[in-house]
Design a protein around this motif. Structure first.
Motif, PDB file in Angstrom:
ATOM      1  N   GLY A 174      22.071  41.873  58.396  1.00 15.20           N
ATOM      2  CA  GLY A 174      20.658  41.806  58.055  1.00 15.20           C
ATOM      3  C   GLY A 174      20.502  41.342  56.619  1.00 15.20           C
ATOM      4  O   GLY A 174      21.193  41.816  55.735  1.00 15.20           O
ATOM      5  N   GLY A 175      19.620  40.433  56.387  1.00 17.46           N
ATOM      6  CA  GLY A 175      19.457  39.899  55.045  1.00 17.46           C
ATOM      7  C   GLY A 175      20.307  38.663  54.818  1.00 17.46           C
ATOM      8  O   GLY A 175      20.283  38.079  53.746  1.00 17.46           O
ATOM      9  N   GLY A 176      21.084  38.292  55.833  1.00 18.68           N
ATOM     10  CA  GLY A 176      21.855  37.067  55.739  1.00 18.68           C
ATOM     11  C   GLY A 176      23.248  37.251  55.180  1.00 18.68           C
ATOM     12  O   GLY A 176      23.560  38.215  54.494  1.00 18.68           O
ATOM     13  N   LEU A 177      24.092  36.305  55.490  1.00 19.96           N
ATOM     14  CA  LEU A 177      25.488  36.327  55.078  1.00 19.96           C
ATOM     15  C   LEU A 177      25.631  36.361  53.561  1.00 19.96           C
ATOM     16  O   LEU A 177      26.507  37.046  53.028  1.00 19.96           O
ATOM     17  N   SER A 178      24.781  35.653  52.847  1.00 20.29           N
ATOM     18  CA  SER A 178      24.922  35.608  51.387  1.00 20.29           C
ATOM     19  C   SER A 178      24.798  36.995  50.764  1.00 20.29           C
ATOM     20  O   SER A 178      25.451  37.300  49.771  1.00 20.29           O
ATOM     21  N   ARG A 179      23.975  37.853  51.358  1.00 19.15           N
ATOM     22  CA  ARG A 179      23.848  39.229  50.851  1.00 19.15           C
ATOM     23  C   ARG A 179      25.196  39.939  50.927  1.00 19.15           C
ATOM     24  O   ARG A 179      25.624  40.617  49.996  1.00 19.15           O
ATOM     25  N   TYR A 180      25.870  39.796  52.047  1.00 16.15           N
ATOM     26  CA  TYR A 180      27.160  40.460  52.216  1.00 16.15           C
ATOM     27  C   TYR A 180      28.237  39.838  51.334  1.00 16.15           C
ATOM     28  O   TYR A 180      29.132  40.529  50.866  1.00 16.15           O
ATOM     29  N   GLN A 181      28.132  38.533  51.110  1.00 21.88           N
ATOM     30  CA  GLN A 181      29.113  37.888  50.244  1.00 21.88           C
ATOM     31  C   GLN A 181      28.983  38.390  48.811  1.00 21.88           C
ATOM     32  O   GLN A 181      29.954  38.382  48.067  1.00 21.88           O
ATOM     33  N   LEU A 222      35.073  36.551  60.519  1.00 21.14           N
ATOM     34  CA  LEU A 222      35.868  36.411  59.296  1.00 21.14           C
ATOM     35  C   LEU A 222      35.557  37.534  58.311  1.00 21.14           C
ATOM     36  O   LEU A 222      36.465  38.121  57.721  1.00 21.14           O
ATOM     37  N   VAL A 223      34.280  37.857  58.136  1.00 16.25           N
ATOM     38  CA  VAL A 223      33.880  38.931  57.212  1.00 16.25           C
ATOM     39  C   VAL A 223      34.488  40.254  57.655  1.00 16.25           C
ATOM     40  O   VAL A 223      35.000  41.013  56.841  1.00 16.25           O
TER      41      VAL A 223
END
Length: 169
Positions: free
Chosen positions: A71-78, A125-126
């Motif tokens: 939630g909030g998109g992949l960039s948030r988790y990156q 991958l994450v």
């Protein structure tokens, strides 16, 4: 909720328990009122990366599950995972039997099969690698990101066994 309980259908619900405190009260009331209804909160119920409230709710309500979608998109988790990797790992390992993977991808006429596969691969991958390169178009192939490197047994639960059990197939 009465009808889905009667039909034994799990409910996926989006809540943002940290950002919207009123939702936390309403959500807990729902969990209390329907203890035999399986409820899946998307995106860790938006309790990441601190997880305190998520842990309290999972400990108190055995009918609650959470998905690990981004939630909030992949960039948030990156951005989050490198600084809070330990918190993510502690939470996931502790609650590995109560978590499942979900894409939460919004499909529209521009969503191609290639784009969908690319996005799902990024989730894998994450979750499954310690380091990975974002392989989506337009990403710098020289930038390496930190992943969670979950053990294979935990990945199997999140990706297969837990959804199978929760969805009843």
């Amino acid at each position: 909720f009465e009808k889905v309980r009667e039909l034994e259908i799990p409910v996926l619900i989006h809540v943002s328990l940290i950002r919207i405190p009123k939702q936390a009260i309403e959500f807990e009331n729902l969990l209390e009122k329907f203890p035999d209804l399986t409820i899946v909160a998307a995106h860790y119920a938006r309790t990441a990366p601190e997880f305190g409230l998520g842990e309290r709710l999972l400990d108190a309500y055995p009918n609650l599950y959470m998905d690990v979608s981004m939630g909030g998109g992949l960039s948030r988790y990156q951005k989050e995972i490198p600084v809070a990797r330990g918190k993510y790992l502690d939470f996931i390992l502790k609650y590995q039997d109560r978590l499942l993977w979900g894409t939460d991808i919004i499909l529209n006429p521009k969503t191609t099969e290639e784009k969908l596969a690319e996005r799902i691969q990024m989730d894998f991958l994450v979750l499954g690698k310690s380091l990975y390169v974002d392989q989506r178009k337009g990403q710098d192939p020289q930038v390496v990101h930190t992943g969670l490197d979950l053990p294979r047994s935990v990945l199997r639960k999140i990706l297969y066994e837990n959804p199978q059990r929760i969805l009843g197939f």
